[in-house]
Design a protein around this motif. Structure first.
Motif, mmCIF file in Angstrom:
data_model
loop_
_atom_site.group_PDB
_atom_site.id
_atom_site.type_symbol
_atom_site.label_atom_id
_atom_site.label_comp_id
_atom_site.label_asym_id
_atom_site.label_seq_id
_atom_site.Cartn_x
_atom_site.Cartn_y
_atom_site.Cartn_z
ATOM 1 N N GLU A 28 0.813 -1.229 0.000
ATOM 2 C CA GLU A 28 0.000 0.000 0.000
ATOM 3 C C GLU A 28 0.838 1.267 0.000
ATOM 4 O O GLU A 28 1.907 1.311 0.611
ATOM 5 C CB GLU A 28 -0.847 0.031 1.275
ATOM 6 C CG GLU A 28 -2.194 -0.624 1.136
ATOM 7 C CD GLU A 28 -3.082 -0.188 2.286
ATOM 8 O OE1 GLU A 28 -3.931 0.697 2.098
ATOM 9 O OE2 GLU A 28 -2.901 -0.734 3.393
ATOM 10 N N PHE A 29 0.274 2.264 -0.602
ATOM 11 C CA PHE A 29 0.908 3.584 -0.629
ATOM 12 C C PHE A 29 -0.104 4.565 -0.021
ATOM 13 O O PHE A 29 -1.184 4.800 -0.569
ATOM 14 C CB PHE A 29 1.240 3.922 -2.086
ATOM 15 C CG PHE A 29 1.790 5.307 -2.303
ATOM 16 C CD1 PHE A 29 2.522 5.971 -1.334
ATOM 17 C CD2 PHE A 29 1.591 5.936 -3.526
ATOM 18 C CE1 PHE A 29 3.024 7.243 -1.555
ATOM 19 C CE2 PHE A 29 2.091 7.206 -3.766
ATOM 20 C CZ PHE A 29 2.810 7.856 -2.781
ATOM 21 N N ALA B 263 7.599 -4.365 5.261
ATOM 22 C CA ALA B 263 6.305 -3.726 5.515
ATOM 23 C C ALA B 263 5.297 -4.015 4.415
ATOM 24 O O ALA B 263 5.657 -4.396 3.305
ATOM 25 C CB ALA B 263 6.508 -2.221 5.640
ATOM 26 N N ASP B 264 4.036 -3.796 4.758
ATOM 27 C CA ASP B 264 2.955 -3.977 3.786
ATOM 28 C C ASP B 264 2.579 -2.667 3.128
ATOM 29 O O ASP B 264 1.728 -2.632 2.247
ATOM 30 C CB ASP B 264 1.737 -4.566 4.498
ATOM 31 C CG ASP B 264 2.088 -5.888 5.121
ATOM 32 O OD1 ASP B 264 2.137 -6.877 4.387
ATOM 33 O OD2 ASP B 264 2.386 -5.931 6.333
ATOM 34 N N GLY B 265 3.150 -1.590 3.623
ATOM 35 C CA GLY B 265 2.826 -0.307 3.014
ATOM 36 C C GLY B 265 3.674 0.805 3.594
ATOM 37 O O GLY B 265 4.282 0.650 4.656
ATOM 38 N N ILE B 266 3.722 1.910 2.868
ATOM 39 C CA ILE B 266 4.442 3.086 3.374
ATOM 40 C C ILE B 266 3.468 4.257 3.501
ATOM 41 O O ILE B 266 2.479 4.355 2.754
ATOM 42 C CB ILE B 266 5.629 3.490 2.467
ATOM 43 C CG1 ILE B 266 5.189 3.614 0.990
ATOM 44 C CG2 ILE B 266 6.787 2.517 2.614
ATOM 45 C CD1 ILE B 266 6.201 4.314 0.107
ATOM 46 N N LEU C 172 6.726 7.268 -6.389
ATOM 47 C CA LEU C 172 6.564 6.376 -5.241
ATOM 48 C C LEU C 172 5.568 5.259 -5.556
ATOM 49 O O LEU C 172 5.771 4.105 -5.191
ATOM 50 C CB LEU C 172 6.117 7.172 -4.006
ATOM 51 C CG LEU C 172 7.217 8.046 -3.382
ATOM 52 C CD1 LEU C 172 6.624 9.072 -2.434
ATOM 53 C CD2 LEU C 172 8.225 7.171 -2.633
ATOM 54 N N ARG C 173 4.494 5.614 -6.244
ATOM 55 C CA ARG C 173 3.491 4.608 -6.647
ATOM 56 C C ARG C 173 4.156 3.488 -7.447
ATOM 57 O O ARG C 173 3.949 2.302 -7.207
ATOM 58 C CB ARG C 173 2.412 5.295 -7.484
ATOM 59 C CG ARG C 173 1.458 4.397 -8.222
ATOM 60 C CD ARG C 173 0.268 4.008 -7.394
ATOM 61 N NE ARG C 173 0.466 2.744 -6.689
ATOM 62 C CZ ARG C 173 -0.302 2.298 -5.716
ATOM 63 N NH1 ARG C 173 -1.288 3.012 -5.258
ATOM 64 N NH2 ARG C 173 -0.086 1.158 -5.142
ATOM 65 N N GLU C 174 4.991 3.905 -8.413
ATOM 66 C CA GLU C 174 5.665 2.913 -9.266
ATOM 67 C C GLU C 174 6.595 2.043 -8.437
ATOM 68 O O GLU C 174 6.686 0.837 -8.641
ATOM 69 C CB GLU C 174 6.443 3.623 -10.386
ATOM 70 C CG GLU C 174 5.510 3.997 -11.539
ATOM 71 C CD GLU C 174 6.071 5.070 -12.456
ATOM 72 O OE1 GLU C 174 7.297 5.313 -12.420
ATOM 73 O OE2 GLU C 174 5.268 5.663 -13.210
ATOM 74 N N TYR C 175 7.250 2.668 -7.479
ATOM 75 C CA TYR C 175 8.175 1.922 -6.625
ATOM 76 C C TYR C 175 7.408 0.887 -5.793
ATOM 77 O O TYR C 175 7.800 -0.271 -5.699
ATOM 78 C CB TYR C 175 8.919 2.891 -5.703
ATOM 79 C CG TYR C 175 10.184 2.296 -5.161
ATOM 80 C CD1 TYR C 175 11.390 2.459 -5.815
ATOM 81 C CD2 TYR C 175 10.152 1.528 -3.998
ATOM 82 C CE1 TYR C 175 12.554 1.877 -5.326
ATOM 83 C CE2 TYR C 175 11.301 0.945 -3.497
ATOM 84 C CZ TYR C 175 12.501 1.127 -4.157
ATOM 85 O OH TYR C 175 13.630 0.548 -3.665
#
Ligand code: BMP
Length: 212
Positions: free
Chosen positions: A3-4, A181-184, A203-206
């Motif tokens: 997740e972002f 982690a599952d998200g940042i 960041l989304r692409e990462y």
């Protein structure tokens, strides 16, 4: 899928909604904290929820009946998740967890803050906090992207619990956090960037690349 999450720590309703409109398609959820809620009112959660689900980061840490009431207000205003401090103890966590359950929402528990101060007191107990949160059945944890070694230890105890990591970017934390982690959760690096959309896209692409 990792997740972002965008931390919308601005202080004006109009600006928050503008950013949310502009970046909503690039992020999975919004996280709102006191700066925005105190300046815009609790109704901002419902407004943002029209775009993407909202995590109410109220860092709840009170006696159980007050913790429960705080969580209830957040959920009544359309929050899909709340954040509570683990250091408040299991009675307070259980009280919030029960409210979350009633609303079909989630509870994320802070293990230790990502700032240097998180190493002063909280990190002495953060693994105990993880165990407690797991025992209660909380859906997830908030753990520092700024201390990868510690994050790894937290992950080892957390097992299947979801881990969301703030601290990437402005606080010096690295995207390597996504290994555990599952998200940042990212705020300033996006909303203070010259081109927030470009930053969010990167960041989304990462995050996407890490998810496969
Ligand atoms: P920024 O990316 O601008 O540093 O913002 C991070 C966000 O994550 C802030 O909303 C902050 O309250 C939150 N947060 C954090 O930075 N560290 C923690 O340990 C827990 C948090 O909730």
């Amino acid at each position: 899928m990792k997740e972002f999450i965008l931390a919308l720590d601005v202080e004006e309703r109009r600006i928050a909604l503008k950013i949310a409109e502009e970046l909503g398609d690039l992020v999975d959820r919004f996280k709102v904290n006191y700066p925005l809620i105190l300046s815009s009112g609790i109704g901002i959660i419902s407004e943002l929820s029209e775009i993407k689900p909202v995590i109410a980061d109220l860092k709840i840490a009170d006696v159980p009946h007050i913790s429960a009431r705080i969580a209830e207000i957040a959920f009544r205003n359309d929050a899909k998740a709340v954040i509570a401090h683990g250091f408040a103890g299991s009675d307070s966590l259980k009280a919030v967890f029960n409210v979350a359950k009633r609303f079909g929402g989630e509870l994320y528990v802070v293990t230790e803050l990502s700032s240097p101060g998180g190493e002063e007191f909280m990190n002495k107990f953060s693994l105990e906090i993880v165990k407690k949160a797991k025992e209660i059945g909380c859906q997830g944890l908030i753990a520092p992207a700024t201390r990868i070694e510690r994050l790894k230890e937290i992950k080892e105890v957390a097992g299947e619990m979801k881990i969301l990591c703030p601290g990437v970017g402005a606080q010096g934390g690295s995207l390597e956090a996504l290994r555990f982690a599952d998200g940042i959760i990212v705020g300033r690096s996006i909303y203070e960037a010259e081109n927030p959309r470009k930053e969010a896209k990167k960041l989304r692409e990462y995050v996407q690349a890490y998810s496969v």
